[in-house]
Design a protein around this motif. Sequence first.
Motif, PDB file in Angstrom:
ATOM      1  N   ALA A  11       0.787  -1.188  -0.132  1.00 57.91           N
ATOM      2  CA  ALA A  11       0.083   0.011  -0.108  1.00 57.91           C
ATOM      3  C   ALA A  11       0.778   1.364   0.045  1.00 57.91           C
ATOM      4  O   ALA A  11       0.535   2.232  -0.655  1.00 57.91           O
ATOM      5  N   MET A  12       1.990   1.159   0.884  1.00 56.16           N
ATOM      6  CA  MET A  12       2.873   2.536   0.666  1.00 56.16           C
ATOM      7  C   MET A  12       3.415   2.730  -0.398  1.00 56.16           C
ATOM      8  O   MET A  12       3.416   3.971  -0.941  1.00 56.16           O
ATOM      9  N   VAL A  13       3.882   1.586  -1.260  1.00 49.93           N
ATOM     10  CA  VAL A  13       4.277   1.899  -2.785  1.00 49.93           C
ATOM     11  C   VAL A  13       3.268   2.487  -3.665  1.00 49.93           C
ATOM     12  O   VAL A  13       3.409   3.323  -4.469  1.00 49.93           O
ATOM     13  N   ARG A  14       1.972   1.916  -3.375  1.00 52.98           N
ATOM     14  CA  ARG A  14       0.882   2.782  -4.378  1.00 52.98           C
ATOM     15  C   ARG A  14       0.733   4.037  -3.806  1.00 52.98           C
ATOM     16  O   ARG A  14       0.454   4.796  -4.912  1.00 52.98           O
ATOM     17  N   ALA A  15       0.712   4.407  -2.607  1.00 51.44           N
ATOM     18  CA  ALA A  15       0.538   5.813  -2.226  1.00 51.44           C
ATOM     19  C   ALA A  15       1.568   6.701  -2.818  1.00 51.44           C
ATOM     20  O   ALA A  15       1.381   7.933  -3.239  1.00 51.44           O
ATOM     21  N   GLY A  16       2.884   6.095  -2.761  1.00 53.75           N
ATOM     22  CA  GLY A  16       3.768   6.904  -3.283  1.00 53.75           C
ATOM     23  C   GLY A  16       3.909   7.290  -4.805  1.00 53.75           C
ATOM     24  O   GLY A  16       3.976   8.412  -5.293  1.00 53.75           O
ATOM     25  N   VAL A  17       3.352   6.200  -5.589  1.00 51.46           N
ATOM     26  CA  VAL A  17       3.201   6.347  -7.035  1.00 51.46           C
ATOM     27  C   VAL A  17       2.218   7.339  -7.340  1.00 51.46           C
ATOM     28  O   VAL A  17       2.271   7.922  -8.132  1.00 51.46           O
ATOM     29  N   ARG A  18       1.179   7.078  -6.558  1.00 55.14           N
ATOM     30  CA  ARG A  18      -0.173   7.937  -7.025  1.00 55.14           C
ATOM     31  C   ARG A  18       0.229   9.226  -6.742  1.00 55.14           C
ATOM     32  O   ARG A  18      -0.273   9.992  -7.704  1.00 55.14           O
ATOM     33  N   ALA A  19       1.010   9.877  -5.644  1.00 53.69           N
ATOM     34  CA  ALA A  19       1.358  10.826  -5.291  1.00 53.69           C
ATOM     35  C   ALA A  19       1.980  11.365  -6.556  1.00 53.69           C
ATOM     36  O   ALA A  19       2.258  12.761  -6.931  1.00 53.69           O
ATOM     37  N   ILE A  20       3.208  10.674  -6.849  1.00 55.06           N
ATOM     38  CA  ILE A  20       4.162  11.098  -7.959  1.00 55.06           C
ATOM     39  C   ILE A  20       3.257  11.584  -9.112  1.00 55.06           C
ATOM     40  O   ILE A  20       3.606  12.542  -9.771  1.00 55.06           O
ATOM     41  N   LEU A  21       2.360  10.534  -9.362  1.00 51.60           N
ATOM     42  CA  LEU A  21       1.722  10.728 -11.135  1.00 51.60           C
ATOM     43  C   LEU A  21       0.629  11.907 -10.857  1.00 51.60           C
ATOM     44  O   LEU A  21       0.681  12.835 -11.662  1.00 51.60           O
ATOM     45  N   ALA A  22       0.213  12.180  -9.575  1.00 51.29           N
ATOM     46  CA  ALA A  22      -0.818  13.402  -9.421  1.00 51.29           C
ATOM     47  C   ALA A  22      -0.009  14.540  -9.631  1.00 51.29           C
ATOM     48  O   ALA A  22      -0.494  15.563 -10.034  1.00 51.29           O
ATOM     49  N   SER A  23       1.278  14.471  -9.119  1.00 53.11           N
ATOM     50  CA  SER A  23       2.000  15.844  -9.045  1.00 53.11           C
ATOM     51  C   SER A  23       2.420  16.330 -10.525  1.00 53.11           C
ATOM     52  O   SER A  23       2.470  17.476 -10.627  1.00 53.11           O
ATOM     53  N   GLY A  24       2.336  15.495 -11.425  1.00 57.29           N
ATOM     54  CA  GLY A  24       2.801  15.752 -12.650  1.00 57.29           C
ATOM     55  C   GLY A  24       1.647  16.359 -13.561  1.00 57.29           C
ATOM     56  O   GLY A  24       1.949  17.108 -14.531  1.00 57.29           O
ATOM     57  N   GLY A  25       0.392  16.177 -13.022  1.00 60.98           N
ATOM     58  CA  GLY A  25      -0.813  16.723 -13.350  1.00 60.98           C
ATOM     59  C   GLY A  25      -1.074  16.119 -14.994  1.00 60.98           C
ATOM     60  O   GLY A  25      -2.031  16.728 -15.524  1.00 60.98           O
ATOM     61  N   GLU A  26      -0.542  15.121 -15.252  1.00 55.43           N
ATOM     62  CA  GLU A  26      -0.696  14.617 -16.938  1.00 55.43           C
ATOM     63  C   GLU A  26      -1.366  13.206 -16.465  1.00 55.43           C
ATOM     64  O   GLU A  26      -1.998  12.654 -17.582  1.00 55.43           O
ATOM     65  N   SER A  27      -1.486  12.537 -15.418  1.00 60.53           N
ATOM     66  CA  SER A  27      -1.711  11.333 -15.146  1.00 60.53           C
ATOM     67  C   SER A  27      -2.710  11.210 -13.772  1.00 60.53           C
ATOM     68  O   SER A  27      -2.230  11.779 -12.874  1.00 60.53           O
ATOM     69  N   GLU A  28      -3.657  10.306 -13.871  1.00 62.74           N
ATOM     70  CA  GLU A  28      -4.270  10.100 -12.349  1.00 62.74           C
ATOM     71  C   GLU A  28      -4.577   8.411 -12.486  1.00 62.74           C
ATOM     72  O   GLU A  28      -4.767   7.731 -13.503  1.00 62.74           O
ATOM     73  N   VAL A  29      -4.379   7.951 -11.289  1.00 60.75           N
ATOM     74  CA  VAL A  29      -4.750   6.731 -11.123  1.00 60.75           C
ATOM     75  C   VAL A  29      -6.415   6.373 -10.791  1.00 60.75           C
ATOM     76  O   VAL A  29      -6.963   6.894 -10.208  1.00 60.75           O
ATOM     77  N   VAL A  30      -6.777   5.710 -11.641  1.00 59.26           N
ATOM     78  CA  VAL A  30      -8.143   5.294 -11.828  1.00 59.26           C
ATOM     79  C   VAL A  30      -8.761   4.083 -11.290  1.00 59.26           C
ATOM     80  O   VAL A  30      -9.892   3.884 -10.723  1.00 59.26           O
ATOM     81  N   ALA A  31      -7.499   3.126 -10.886  1.00 62.41           N
ATOM     82  CA  ALA A  31      -7.797   1.994 -10.275  1.00 62.41           C
ATOM     83  C   ALA A  31      -6.589   1.457  -9.642  1.00 62.41           C
ATOM     84  O   ALA A  31      -5.357   1.644 -10.094  1.00 62.41           O
ATOM     85  N   GLU A  32      -6.858   0.787  -8.480  1.00 61.24           N
ATOM     86  CA  GLU A  32      -5.432   0.116  -7.644  1.00 61.24           C
ATOM     87  C   GLU A  32      -5.795  -1.130  -7.484  1.00 61.24           C
ATOM     88  O   GLU A  32      -7.082  -1.736  -6.950  1.00 61.24           O
ATOM     89  N   ALA A  33      -4.778  -2.246  -7.452  1.00 60.83           N
ATOM     90  CA  ALA A  33      -4.897  -3.566  -7.255  1.00 60.83           C
ATOM     91  C   ALA A  33      -3.824  -3.948  -6.336  1.00 60.83           C
ATOM     92  O   ALA A  33      -2.684  -3.301  -6.245  1.00 60.83           O
ATOM     93  N   GLY A  34      -4.053  -4.970  -5.395  1.00 59.32           N
ATOM     94  CA  GLY A  34      -3.242  -5.597  -4.367  1.00 59.32           C
ATOM     95  C   GLY A  34      -2.615  -6.877  -5.030  1.00 59.32           C
ATOM     96  O   GLY A  34      -1.698  -7.248  -4.377  1.00 59.32           O
ATOM     97  N   ASP A  35      -3.144  -7.384  -6.179  1.00 58.82           N
ATOM     98  CA  ASP A  35      -2.607  -8.537  -6.787  1.00 58.82           C
ATOM     99  C   ASP A  35      -2.860  -8.514  -8.126  1.00 58.82           C
ATOM    100  O   ASP A  35      -3.713  -7.584  -8.781  1.00 58.82           O
ATOM    101  N   GLY A  36      -2.090  -9.463  -8.843  1.00 61.83           N
ATOM    102  CA  GLY A  36      -2.390  -9.619 -10.418  1.00 61.83           C
ATOM    103  C   GLY A  36      -3.765  -9.870 -10.821  1.00 61.83           C
ATOM    104  O   GLY A  36      -4.170  -9.258 -11.873  1.00 61.83           O
ATOM    105  N   ARG A  37      -4.433 -10.952 -10.395  1.00 62.21           N
ATOM    106  CA  ARG A  37      -5.696 -11.056 -10.591  1.00 62.21           C
ATOM    107  C   ARG A  37      -6.672  -9.901 -10.665  1.00 62.21           C
ATOM    108  O   ARG A  37      -7.290  -9.696 -11.437  1.00 62.21           O
ATOM    109  N   GLU A  38      -6.667  -9.231  -9.527  1.00 68.58           N
ATOM    110  CA  GLU A  38      -7.291  -8.086  -9.390  1.00 68.58           C
ATOM    111  C   GLU A  38      -6.921  -6.940 -10.554  1.00 68.58           C
ATOM    112  O   GLU A  38      -8.080  -6.564 -10.801  1.00 68.58           O
ATOM    113  N   ALA A  39      -5.856  -6.876 -10.479  1.00 66.89           N
ATOM    114  CA  ALA A  39      -5.372  -5.923 -11.584  1.00 66.89           C
ATOM    115  C   ALA A  39      -6.003  -6.184 -13.102  1.00 66.89           C
ATOM    116  O   ALA A  39      -6.401  -5.391 -13.842  1.00 66.89           O
ATOM    117  N   VAL A  40      -5.985  -7.642 -13.551  1.00 69.11           N
ATOM    118  CA  VAL A  40      -6.725  -8.014 -14.826  1.00 69.11           C
ATOM    119  C   VAL A  40      -8.353  -7.478 -14.888  1.00 69.11           C
ATOM    120  O   VAL A  40      -8.638  -7.045 -15.722  1.00 69.11           O
TER     121      VAL A  40
END
Length: 221
Positions: A11-40
């Motif tokens: 979760a900490m990695v997801r939070a960090g990546v989400r914050a970095i992408l948000a700071s750029g103003g070009e990307s936004e996280v529209v969904a988060e998954a904690g495992d590969g099956r959920e990601a698919v």
Amino acid sequence: MIGVLLADDEAMVRAGVRAILASGGESEVVAEAGDGREAVELARAHRPDVALLDIRMPRLDGLAAAEELVRTVPGTAVAMLTTFSEHSYVARALAAGATGFLLKSGDPYELMAGVRAVADGAAFLSPKAARYVVEDLGRDGGRFAREERARARVALLSPREREVLGLVGAGLSNPEIAARLHLVEGTVKAYVSAVLDRLEVRNRVLAAIVAYEAGLVETDA
């Protein structure tokens, strides 16, 4: 705005990546998954522009998830997010259809640039990851032999084609290459197609690897 699916079991990695992408103003996280099956499953539901996948995840690892996403959600570009200790997975990730390879320890700018590049249909290997790609592939047949072969193949290109190949290796999309070289986008597309044909490679990722092996793109020491 670039829609990103972020998959990582920490979760900490997801939070960090989400914050970095948000700071750029070009990307936004529209969904988060904690495992590969959920990601698919989430990718099928949300159809994001980019799926950013950790390699080691429960239920379904990132490599298997990448293969399934490329097959079933072709409109979503796949980039792997990993650590130095997992660089041996690079070739497998590329074979799975990933067009980006980013390091968790990399510069935040690389993360933003990588997401933008793969969303635009380009290939992006962070400089340190690219060095490991070349070293890893170099174990088969010898690194220096591969580098010599790459230089010989690149020597067949025109100066402008070599310039375009170097920019492809640096992760630039066709519009970015057009702006850099003061060309129209259609001309760049024609150059890229010609480069792929001359190098006899299937896609921009493999062309980027040739560019690194031939020394057209700098990597970190």
